[in-house]
Design an enzyme around this catalytic site. Sequence first.
Site, mmCIF file in Angstrom:
data_model
loop_
_atom_site.group_PDB
_atom_site.id
_atom_site.type_symbol
_atom_site.label_atom_id
_atom_site.label_comp_id
_atom_site.label_asym_id
_atom_site.label_seq_id
_atom_site.Cartn_x
_atom_site.Cartn_y
_atom_site.Cartn_z
ATOM 1 C CG LEU A 13 7.992 -4.753 2.798
ATOM 2 C CD1 LEU A 13 7.583 -5.790 3.840
ATOM 3 C CD2 LEU A 13 9.136 -5.284 1.949
ATOM 4 N NE ARG A 20 -5.950 -9.266 3.930
ATOM 5 C CZ ARG A 20 -5.083 -9.151 4.927
ATOM 6 N NH1 ARG A 20 -5.507 -9.189 6.173
ATOM 7 N NH2 ARG A 20 -3.800 -8.980 4.702
#
Length: 483
Positions: A13, A20
Amino acid sequence: MAKKDEFLKAIILSAGKGTRFKSEKPKVLHEILGKPMIFYVSLAVKWTAPKETVYIVGYKKGQVIEAINCGGCKFVYQEEQLGTGDAVRRAKEHFKDFDGLVLIINGDMPLVEGETLKNAVKFVEALIRYEGASLENYRGYRNKNVAGAVITTHMPNPFGYGRIIKDKEHKIIRIVEEKDASPEEKRITEVNTGIYIFVAKYLAEAIDKLSNNNSQNEFYLTDVIKILKDMGKDVYSLEHPDYIQFLGVNNRWELAQAEDVLRKKYLSYWAVNVGATIHMPETVWIEFDTDLSKDVEIFQNVVLKGNTKIGEGSVIEPNCIIKNSKIGKNVKILANSIIEDSVIEDNAVIGPFARIRNNTVVGENSQIGNFVEVKNSKIGENTYAKHLTYLGDAEIGNNVNIGAGTITCNYDGFQKHKTVIKDGAFIGSDTMLVAPITIGKEAITGSGSVITKDVPDKALAIERNQQKIIPNYADKRKSSKKF
Ligand code: UD1
Ligand code: CA
């Protein structure tokens, strides 16, 4: 390369932006020891030798695909990052008819080791079937109810991770994300590492049933476990004792910490497995593509970058930076030297305070000393340039001595020109060699000369005014002062 595991596919993934990180660059491209973070995850996955590896890419996918640089891999595009469950759903074509297991791993966990993944796959295979048996072959089965496993670990600070809720037989009941967890659930320290192994066909069935009914309105991959449970299938928690391997990198401080873990891990490899001495390892930086040999000695604050090789017995003194360079055997790089894109051959001595760059080659036994800069030059064997010199675009033979303060004047304001100095030449201190120019074999230049014409073999070239002597000048000067 290990033989491919015909019963395994991998999904990595790597579509997220990494909000962030507060960066324009996709999170998985942020570098650790000179390699993008995704490189380390890919490397670990390779240990499992999957039949096929599928990367989910999204944010700036072109850059991510380029960095992954994988010939045989498949890429699936997730336009909008709707969650890890959505990401896996997009790859469904790749596993829905597959008679085997799917290893799914987050692209932001660069510390995971290949062996950990390999053992986890073996474990699930052993839970499900007898070795070598197809998943479709009923007689090959141990347990038809096993849908897979999740690698879990106990985090000293589980904040931010999905918590594992399981029964006494290590079967996971569900995974609850930090943002959806009750205060009681938040106290659980066993977390989801982001590594899952599922039986492909069960995953395909469950993935369609995901919803985004949660605090983040995301499709969580972690919800697949509860769905499988409701289908009567079991997903086991495979607890791993070494939580460090599973630190997720979600911001730049975590990136720095992950980098430090890997930095130390590779330093210990050079020391223990290869036999290199590393002084004050807390200050030494060696990138992934760099190679050391045995009996190499590395001192404080040394930085070795890119594709650098250090040959046997060589010493790198404090504060040196070496990038994309090959250092031969028994070379000494003395303190505070910088070497880039160059080759230093056996027994040479460089520095202190030397700078060598742009495809320079320094031959065997040669010495380049303090405050000498060498650029795009080939220097032969036993040649010395030991003090305060610039050598640029030069081809210098063997046994040449370059006096202090010599400069190859290689740039006329428009173009760079070449200086050739043949074997055995002696260049007097403070010689300006105005290129293009050739200094012949065993030729000599007088100190302080500006040499603009070629010098024949064995000749002396000298270019200075006659020295004047004015007797008693000091006294005359004193008497001229009006005080
Ligand atoms: C995830 C897990 C959490 C686990 C933690 C481990 C979920 C819902 N949660 O949380 O249980 O403890 O990892 O580190 O899975 N990604 C996509 N597409 C998306 C969203 C994410 O490809 O739509 C990728 C990201 O690029 C990243 C990975 O998936 O590499 C994980 O996503 P991230 O947002 O970091 O998940 P966490 O909040 O860390
Ligand atoms: Ca993460």
